[in-house]
Design a protein around this motif. Structure first.
Motif, PDB file in Angstrom:
ATOM      1  N   PHE A  97       0.833  -1.208   0.000  1.00  0.00           N
ATOM      2  CA  PHE A  97       0.000   0.000   0.000  1.00  0.00           C
ATOM      3  C   PHE A  97       0.868   1.259   0.000  1.00  0.00           C
ATOM      4  O   PHE A  97       0.533   2.257  -0.648  1.00  0.00           O
ATOM      5  CB  PHE A  97      -0.912  -0.020   1.225  1.00  0.00           C
ATOM      6  CG  PHE A  97      -1.896   1.112   1.248  1.00  0.00           C
ATOM      7  CD1 PHE A  97      -2.814   1.288   0.217  1.00  0.00           C
ATOM      8  CD2 PHE A  97      -1.915   2.015   2.309  1.00  0.00           C
ATOM      9  CE1 PHE A  97      -3.718   2.337   0.239  1.00  0.00           C
ATOM     10  CE2 PHE A  97      -2.816   3.066   2.331  1.00  0.00           C
ATOM     11  CZ  PHE A  97      -3.731   3.224   1.303  1.00  0.00           C
ATOM     12  N   ALA A  98       1.999   1.203   0.731  1.00  0.00           N
ATOM     13  CA  ALA A  98       3.016   2.259   0.720  1.00  0.00           C
ATOM     14  C   ALA A  98       2.444   3.648   0.980  1.00  0.00           C
ATOM     15  O   ALA A  98       2.647   4.589   0.199  1.00  0.00           O
ATOM     16  CB  ALA A  98       3.774   2.239  -0.609  1.00  0.00           C
ATOM     17  N   LEU A  99       1.732   3.787   2.070  1.00  0.00           N
ATOM     18  CA  LEU A  99       1.209   5.101   2.450  1.00  0.00           C
ATOM     19  C   LEU A  99       2.371   5.989   2.893  1.00  0.00           C
ATOM     20  O   LEU A  99       3.185   5.604   3.735  1.00  0.00           O
ATOM     21  CB  LEU A  99       0.205   4.937   3.608  1.00  0.00           C
ATOM     22  CG  LEU A  99      -0.496   6.211   4.063  1.00  0.00           C
ATOM     23  CD1 LEU A  99      -1.472   6.674   2.982  1.00  0.00           C
ATOM     24  CD2 LEU A  99      -1.224   5.971   5.384  1.00  0.00           C
ATOM     25  N   ALA A 100       2.452   7.166   2.316  1.00  0.00           N
ATOM     26  CA  ALA A 100       3.541   8.083   2.650  1.00  0.00           C
ATOM     27  C   ALA A 100       3.216   8.850   3.932  1.00  0.00           C
ATOM     28  O   ALA A 100       2.057   8.914   4.370  1.00  0.00           O
ATOM     29  CB  ALA A 100       3.791   9.049   1.502  1.00  0.00           C
ATOM     30  N   GLU A 101       4.229   9.441   4.515  1.00  0.00           N
ATOM     31  CA  GLU A 101       4.047  10.217   5.740  1.00  0.00           C
ATOM     32  C   GLU A 101       3.173  11.445   5.440  1.00  0.00           C
ATOM     33  O   GLU A 101       3.452  12.199   4.512  1.00  0.00           O
ATOM     34  CB  GLU A 101       5.393  10.647   6.314  1.00  0.00           C
ATOM     35  CG  GLU A 101       5.288  11.365   7.648  1.00  0.00           C
ATOM     36  CD  GLU A 101       6.646  11.678   8.243  1.00  0.00           C
ATOM     37  OE1 GLU A 101       6.696  12.123   9.404  1.00  0.00           O
ATOM     38  OE2 GLU A 101       7.679  11.487   7.537  1.00  0.00           O
ATOM     39  N   GLY A 102       2.105  11.623   6.204  1.00  0.00           N
ATOM     40  CA  GLY A 102       1.205  12.763   6.029  1.00  0.00           C
ATOM     41  C   GLY A 102       0.248  12.620   4.879  1.00  0.00           C
ATOM     42  O   GLY A 102      -0.580  13.512   4.617  1.00  0.00           O
ATOM     43  N   GLU A 103       0.316  11.476   4.160  1.00  0.00           N
ATOM     44  CA  GLU A 103      -0.505  11.314   2.958  1.00  0.00           C
ATOM     45  C   GLU A 103      -1.988  11.210   3.298  1.00  0.00           C
ATOM     46  O   GLU A 103      -2.828  11.720   2.553  1.00  0.00           O
ATOM     47  CB  GLU A 103      -0.069  10.075   2.178  1.00  0.00           C
ATOM     48  CG  GLU A 103      -0.849   9.878   0.880  1.00  0.00           C
ATOM     49  CD  GLU A 103      -0.467   8.611   0.129  1.00  0.00           C
ATOM     50  OE1 GLU A 103      -1.165   8.273  -0.841  1.00  0.00           O
ATOM     51  OE2 GLU A 103       0.518   7.942   0.542  1.00  0.00           O
ATOM     52  N   PHE A 104      -2.326  10.553   4.410  1.00  0.00           N
ATOM     53  CA  PHE A 104      -3.745  10.377   4.716  1.00  0.00           C
ATOM     54  C   PHE A 104      -4.441  11.716   4.906  1.00  0.00           C
ATOM     55  O   PHE A 104      -5.567  11.912   4.446  1.00  0.00           O
ATOM     56  CB  PHE A 104      -3.923   9.514   5.975  1.00  0.00           C
ATOM     57  CG  PHE A 104      -5.364   9.356   6.350  1.00  0.00           C
ATOM     58  CD1 PHE A 104      -6.172   8.460   5.677  1.00  0.00           C
ATOM     59  CD2 PHE A 104      -5.939  10.145   7.348  1.00  0.00           C
ATOM     60  CE1 PHE A 104      -7.519   8.327   6.002  1.00  0.00           C
ATOM     61  CE2 PHE A 104      -7.282  10.018   7.676  1.00  0.00           C
ATOM     62  CZ  PHE A 104      -8.075   9.111   7.006  1.00  0.00           C
ATOM     63  N   THR A 105      -3.787  12.666   5.561  1.00  0.00           N
ATOM     64  CA  THR A 105      -4.384  13.988   5.773  1.00  0.00           C
ATOM     65  C   THR A 105      -4.652  14.668   4.437  1.00  0.00           C
ATOM     66  O   THR A 105      -5.701  15.299   4.226  1.00  0.00           O
ATOM     67  CB  THR A 105      -3.454  14.853   6.630  1.00  0.00           C
ATOM     68  OG1 THR A 105      -3.222  14.191   7.887  1.00  0.00           O
ATOM     69  CG2 THR A 105      -4.054  16.213   6.893  1.00  0.00           C
ATOM     70  N   GLU A 106      -3.703  14.501   3.521  1.00  0.00           N
ATOM     71  CA  GLU A 106      -3.873  15.092   2.191  1.00  0.00           C
ATOM     72  C   GLU A 106      -5.012  14.400   1.448  1.00  0.00           C
ATOM     73  O   GLU A 106      -5.810  15.052   0.735  1.00  0.00           O
ATOM     74  CB  GLU A 106      -2.570  14.976   1.403  1.00  0.00           C
ATOM     75  CG  GLU A 106      -1.419  15.780   2.000  1.00  0.00           C
ATOM     76  CD  GLU A 106      -0.113  15.522   1.251  1.00  0.00           C
ATOM     77  OE1 GLU A 106      -0.136  14.711   0.296  1.00  0.00           O
ATOM     78  OE2 GLU A 106       0.910  16.118   1.634  1.00  0.00           O
ATOM     79  N   LEU A 107      -5.092  13.070   1.573  1.00  0.00           N
ATOM     80  CA  LEU A 107      -6.175  12.326   0.918  1.00  0.00           C
ATOM     81  C   LEU A 107      -7.530  12.760   1.440  1.00  0.00           C
ATOM     82  O   LEU A 107      -8.496  12.938   0.675  1.00  0.00           O
ATOM     83  CB  LEU A 107      -5.990  10.823   1.159  1.00  0.00           C
ATOM     84  CG  LEU A 107      -4.919  10.098   0.350  1.00  0.00           C
ATOM     85  CD1 LEU A 107      -4.775   8.665   0.843  1.00  0.00           C
ATOM     86  CD2 LEU A 107      -5.270  10.103  -1.147  1.00  0.00           C
ATOM     87  N   GLU A 108      -7.589  12.920   2.766  1.00  0.00           N
ATOM     88  CA  GLU A 108      -8.854  13.312   3.375  1.00  0.00           C
ATOM     89  C   GLU A 108      -9.303  14.672   2.863  1.00  0.00           C
ATOM     90  O   GLU A 108     -10.477  14.877   2.516  1.00  0.00           O
ATOM     91  CB  GLU A 108      -8.684  13.328   4.892  1.00  0.00           C
ATOM     92  CG  GLU A 108      -9.984  13.548   5.665  1.00  0.00           C
ATOM     93  CD  GLU A 108      -9.785  13.406   7.154  1.00  0.00           C
ATOM     94  OE1 GLU A 108     -10.690  12.868   7.818  1.00  0.00           O
ATOM     95  OE2 GLU A 108      -8.712  13.828   7.648  1.00  0.00           O
ATOM     96  N   THR A 109      -8.359  15.595   2.755  1.00  0.00           N
ATOM     97  CA  THR A 109      -8.683  16.943   2.269  1.00  0.00           C
ATOM     98  C   THR A 109      -9.132  16.915   0.810  1.00  0.00           C
ATOM     99  O   THR A 109     -10.140  17.538   0.413  1.00  0.00           O
ATOM    100  CB  THR A 109      -7.463  17.861   2.412  1.00  0.00           C
ATOM    101  OG1 THR A 109      -7.083  17.895   3.780  1.00  0.00           O
ATOM    102  CG2 THR A 109      -7.762  19.268   1.913  1.00  0.00           C
TER     103      THR A 109
END
Length: 561
Positions: free
Chosen positions: A203-215
């Motif tokens: 899946f390789a989620l990057a650091e801080g990526e989830f917050t960006e995805l949510e936005t």
């Protein structure tokens, strides 16, 4: 050496003050007079534990003060210097004071400074050695026999090498055992982590990526509404010809400006409307740019929604907040790497344990060879001494058996057994199977003489170690004690006239009673007093002229030798 001993309210002693001389001092007296009181008092000065029973009846406390001369005693001087307990007024002297209260509390002082019992014991090793009636029984123990042989051999560096090698092996063995015990748990955990890490790696989620995805997900999923409302707002603020917010503000500002000359109070209001006009115009331009830049991309929305949903799914699976999924991934990676390192460490540690065991056995083997060599000389010297003490046919041997299969210990892998044969034709056997109490005392005394030749203790005290011997043997034992007295200060509590006659000095212990209490006293004997006391020891309660003559002859024979 011990110079002076002062005892107050200790056991049956009310007050006692005794000076001690160099050489051999015999301590004699009637049975039950308290000949061992001084030894008990000195034991307290050397760190033995005390109890309230040591305090004389009706006294508030007991006090013991021992004065030692440190002349020539570099070990004690060095110890006192290290502990900062030396005396500036008397650098070659040392005062030890022990106080015991009626309640059993105890205080100890060295040169006036409070110290612990452990410090007393540590210093005592440099000052005095006490050999009690049961000391020789220790000879029957294997550990004591090993210790005596090692002391005679003096191979301290070899003992240190074995102890260090043993410690190293134990540490590695313990670590290996822990890793082996955790092997199955570690394997199960590795399998689980391998699956989890692989899934998160894919899946390789990057650091801080989830917050960006949510936005981004919120923006894309509400894109049409955002565009419509932004365009409507822009129209009402700027483009509506029938009346937009900007034109209304500007029209109001123009009308008020015409009236400003009539009332200066309108000036700040006009300024506010001017600022509002500027803000509305800028907001209109920003809205226009926002509308132009807002893209409604169904494909991108699908991509973001898919990754966003996967993030939420993995977070629920691992019971963490979605924002912490990246940190969890890194933690699992670190743990997985650590478990792999432990697996590698297990392989290398097994080799290290084998090498440590080999190093230990090598050191233990070298120590064993030194013990075997020293055992021959030590046994020969003991045999020579005990043959002088009416054990003419005694044969002494010390068996040293090295067993590489034996459990390692800090003292090596040797079985050390003192053996003796006391009669012709008798095979040597263990001491406890062969010797009597008197013979054991003689062997023990012989060992003390030999040890003193190598490592002289400044003061040595023997408490009735001549028990079980008499006649010519007693004379020989007395001679050995006198010989010890030439190298160390020796005190011997004895009931044998042959031993007492060998002394350079003699103290007599007596007790007096008034019917209500008993008191012990210790007096230095003059030459005539010694004759009388030796006669008493020879004849018993009734001293005869023959006993007196024998006592004089006994002293004379000692002086002639």
């Amino acid at each position: 050496m011990l110079v002076h001993l002062s005892i107050k309210n200790f056991a049956v002693v009310k007050q006692l003050s005794v000076n001690f001389e160099a050489g051999l001092t015999a301590i004699t007296g009637e049975t039950g007079a308290g000949k061992s009181i001084a030894i008990d008092a000195l034991s307290l000065c050397l760190g033995e534990r005390a109890d309230a029973g040591a305090v004389r009846k009706e006294a508030a406390k007991a006090e013991i003060v021992a004065h030692f001369s440190l002349k020539g005693n570099s070990g004690a001087v060095h110890w006192l210097g290290e502990q900062e307990l030396d005396s500036e007024d008397d650098p070659e002297g040392c005062f030890i004071r022990r106080v015991i209260s009626r309640e059993g509390r105890s205080k100890a002082f060295i040169n006036g400074t409070p110290v612990s019992l452990q410090q007393l014991k540590s210093l005592g090793q440099h000052l005095l050695a006490i050999h009690g009636q049961n000391t020789h029984l220790q000879l029957l123990k294997d550990d004591m026999q090993r210790q005596l042989l090692d002391n005679y051999a003096g191979h301290h560096s070899l003992l240190d090498n074995v102890a260090l090698a043993y410690q190293s092996w134990r540490q590695k063995q313990s670590e290996l055992k822990q890793l082996e015990q955790a092997a199955q748990t570690r394997t199960d955990r590795q399998q689980l982590l391998a699956y989890q890490v692989e899934e998160l790696n894919d899946f390789a989620l990057a650091e801080g990526e989830f917050t960006e995805l949510e936005t981004e997900h919120k923006r894309l999923s509400n894109g049409q509404s955002l565009l419509e409302q932004a365009q409507t707002s822009y129209y009402n603020l700027f483009e509506n010809d029938e009346g937009n917010a900007l034109s209304v503000i500007q029209h109001s500002m123009d009308r008020l400006a015409e009236l400003e000359a009539h009332d200066a109070a309108l000036t700040p209001i006009i300024a506010l409307l001017n600022d509002a006009s500027i803000q509305v115009e800028e907001a209109s331009h920003e809205l226009r740019a926002y509308c132009d830049g807002l893209e409604i991309d169904p494909l991108r929305l699908q991509q973001v929604e898919s990754r966003y949903s996967k993030s939420m799914e993995l977070a629920r699976k691992h019971s963490v907040e979605p924002e912490n999924l990246y940190a969890l991934h890194q933690d699992l990676l670190a743990e997985f790497d650590q478990l792999n390192d432990q697996e590698t460490r297990l392989d290398s540690l097994q080799q290290e344990v084998t090498e440590a065991r080999e190093s230990y056995q090598l050191a233990a083997g070298v120590l064993s060879e030194s013990r075997k060599k020293s055992a021959l000389d030590f046994a020969s010297e003991i045999e020579k001494q005990i043959r002088k003490m009416n054990m003419a046919h005694a044969c002494m041997s010390i068996d040293v058996s090295f067993n590489s299969e034996a459990a390692p210990s800090a003292n090596g892998q040797d079985a050390i057994i003192f053996k003796v044969s006391t009669n012709p034709g008798q095979d040597p056997d263990r001491l406890d199977k062969v010797v009597s109490g008197g013979e054991l005392s003689r062997i023990g005394l012989a060992i003390q003489v030999i040890a003193s030749d190598q490592h002289a203790t400044p003061t040595m005290i023997f408490d009735e170690v001549d028990t079980g011997i008499s006649g010519p043997t007693a004379s020989i034992v007395g001679g050995l004690l006198r010989r010890l007295g030439k190298q160390s200060q020796v005190m011997c509590v004895t009931h044998l006239p042959q031993v007492a006659a060998q002394a350079n000095n003699q103290l007599f212990v007596s007790k007096i009673t008034d019917g209500a209490s008993t008191e012990t006293m210790m007096l230095a004997l003059t030459e005539q007093d010694r004759v009388d006391e030796l006669a008493r020891l020879l004849a018993g309660d009734t001293v005869t002229e023959t006993a007196l003559a024998n006592a004089k002859e006994l002293l004379k024979s000692v002086e002639s030798n």
